[in-house]
Enzyme design. Structure first.
Site, PDB file in Angstrom:
ATOM      1  N   HIS A 171      49.576  57.801   6.383  1.00  0.00           N
ATOM      2  CA  HIS A 171      49.327  59.104   6.993  1.00  0.00           C
ATOM      3  C   HIS A 171      50.402  59.368   8.035  1.00  0.00           C
ATOM      4  O   HIS A 171      50.868  58.439   8.688  1.00  0.00           O
ATOM      5  CB  HIS A 171      47.934  59.131   7.654  1.00  0.00           C
ATOM      6  CG  HIS A 171      47.455  60.523   7.916  1.00  0.00           C
ATOM      7  ND1 HIS A 171      47.793  61.202   9.053  1.00  0.00           N
ATOM      8  CD2 HIS A 171      46.698  61.361   7.169  1.00  0.00           C
ATOM      9  CE1 HIS A 171      47.253  62.409   9.001  1.00  0.00           C
ATOM     10  NE2 HIS A 171      46.590  62.537   7.871  1.00  0.00           N
ATOM     11  N   GLU A 178      41.985  60.719   1.396  1.00  0.00           N
ATOM     12  CA  GLU A 178      41.920  60.990  -0.040  1.00  0.00           C
ATOM     13  C   GLU A 178      41.259  59.856  -0.822  1.00  0.00           C
ATOM     14  O   GLU A 178      40.726  60.068  -1.909  1.00  0.00           O
ATOM     15  CB  GLU A 178      43.329  61.219  -0.603  1.00  0.00           C
ATOM     16  CG  GLU A 178      44.127  62.267   0.135  1.00  0.00           C
ATOM     17  CD  GLU A 178      43.923  63.667  -0.395  1.00  0.00           C
ATOM     18  OE1 GLU A 178      42.934  63.870  -1.118  1.00  0.00           O
ATOM     19  OE2 GLU A 178      44.739  64.540  -0.084  1.00  0.00           O
TER      20      GLU A 178
END
Ligand code: ACO
Length: 377
Positions: free
Chosen positions: A256, A314
């Site tokens: 991320h 996700e």
């Protein structure tokens, strides 16, 4: 301009003030509208989350009933939009392309053009656009929205043609609340940039859909599900991870831009997914997912020492949405169905205290070229 002045990707640059959400990337803490993400995600209906973002407070029960009825009254789409979605389905366009086309037409026939009305309309209509496209893709007639169902329940109802059970609604709602806003991510930045020119909220949401589509932002959960299913079948997570990393590929669902620890949303979605797989009697698959996470994080730590590549949102999105019965082709569109609440709240916030967003670029081309007429080139 010196190299130090250049910031590719705007990493670490603050360009807006917001009261909507706050990310502590080092500690792995996400606050939405003043609430820790897990508190909001587990307790709120999606309508309450959106009201919170729009109004900066929770609604009273009367206000909630009024807001819910108002959104429900804005769900329907006309035949001309259905025709576009039918064509998109016939041409096998991805769901995010269909959503972008439907979003662009969201203010057709509404008779309103105020930012607040546009914001409510796009939030209300996104599920109808996605579900209508999906029904055509499946060779079925679209299901008309029902005003008596709450937002998440009506979305599942329009997708599957059956009233969903409460566990599925709660699971989807937990997801919708978890990802409704997340600081100045790429699509939210896009939405704010669009309205900063004093353009409109429908344009902002449409542009944001295009930004969310890419695999580096919202396009990862479908591939994550394929990856998890294939590992579940092969029973060889180590082999899969080694193969990917040796081929120089990225592991979907990890890493991320802001978090240097496990994405806090992963914990919320993991708990919600665990409930589903438990209830569905498929805890085997869930065990595979958990074991794969450990294997992958360990391998990524060796692959990129010091980078702290951990599970992002996700990863468990794939597991949860699959559990509640959202088809994997719609995962990213489902992300948009939630995030449109954040996009529109950001657009309204930007308009409240607007300054045109207009950064600089570093020119690396030539200067002083002299023109050669075309027949002499
Ligand atoms: N698997 C393997 N290696 C990775 C991964 C990954 N998932 N993520 C980052 N790396 C590596 C990169 O290859 C890079 O190595 P290099 O320095 O040798 O080139 C290094 O770690 C740093 O990566 P960056 O690209 O600088 O990280 P950035 O902050 O730009 O990217 C991103 C973040 C795009 C999410 C990235 O981690 C990624 O591609 N992940 C996989 C896709 C994914 O899961 N996307 C969903 C993101 S969540 C969301 O947007 C809602």
């Amino acid at each position: 301009m010196s190299d130090e002045d250049l910031n590719r990707g705007l990493e670490g640059i603050r360009v807006a003030e917001t009261r909507l959400s706050d990310i502590d990337g080092e500690a792995g803490v996400l606050t939405i509208g003043g609430f820790p993400v897990d508190d909001l995600a587990r307790n709120a209906t999606y309508e309450e989350s959106v009201f919170l973002l729009f109004e900066d407070r929770l609604p009273s029960s009367e206000e909630l009933a009024e807001f819910r009825a108002d959104l429900a009254g804005r769900r329907a789409i006309g035949e001309e939009v259905r025709a576009v979605l039918r064509r998109a389905a016939e041409e096998d366009k991805p769901a995010m392309d269909a959503l972008r086309m439907g979003a662009a037409a969201a203010n057709l026939g509404t008779g309103e053009s105020e930012p607040e009305a546009d914001a409510r309309r796009v939030v209300a209509v996104f599920p109808t656009i996605v579900a209508t496209y999906w029904r055509y893709r499946e060779g079925e007639e679209p299901v008309e929205p029902r005003e008596d169902l709450r937002h998440a329940a009506n979305y599942l109802y329009m997708l599957n043609g059956e009233e969903p059970d409460e566990a599925a609604v709660r699971g989807l709602e937990t997801y919708l609340n978890t990802v409704v806003d997340h600081g100045l991510n790429a699509s939210t930045f896009t939405a704010r940039t669009v309205v900063s020119t004093e353009s409109d909220v429908v344009s902002a949401a449409t542009a944001a859909v295009g930004t969310l589509k890419g695999p580096l932002h919202g396009g990862a959960p479908g591939p994550v599900l394929d990856m998890l299913r294939s590992i579940h079948e092969s029973g060889d997570p180590e082999g899969y991870v080694r193969g990917k990393l040796e081929a120089g590929e990225r592991l979907m669902g990890f890493g991320h831009r802001v978090y240097r620890v496990r994405d806090p949303r992963a914990a919320v979605l993991e708990a919600a997914a665990a409930e589903f797989y438990d209830e569905a009697g498929d805890s085997d698959f869930f065990e595979t997912i958990k074991a794969f996470e450990d294997t992958a994080v360990e391998a990524l730590a060796e692959h990129k020492p010091g980078r702290d590549l951990e599970t992002n949102v996700e990863f468990y999105t794939a597991a949860l949405l699959d559990g509640v019965g959202v088809p994997k082709e719609l995962f990213t569109a489902c992300f948009a169905v939630s995030r449109v609440g954040g996009w529109t709240a950001h657009a309204l916030e930007q308009l409240d205290d607007n300054r045109l967003i207009r950064p600089l670029s570093a020119y690396v081309g030539d200067h002083d070229r002299s023109w050669t007429p075309v027949d002499e080139r």
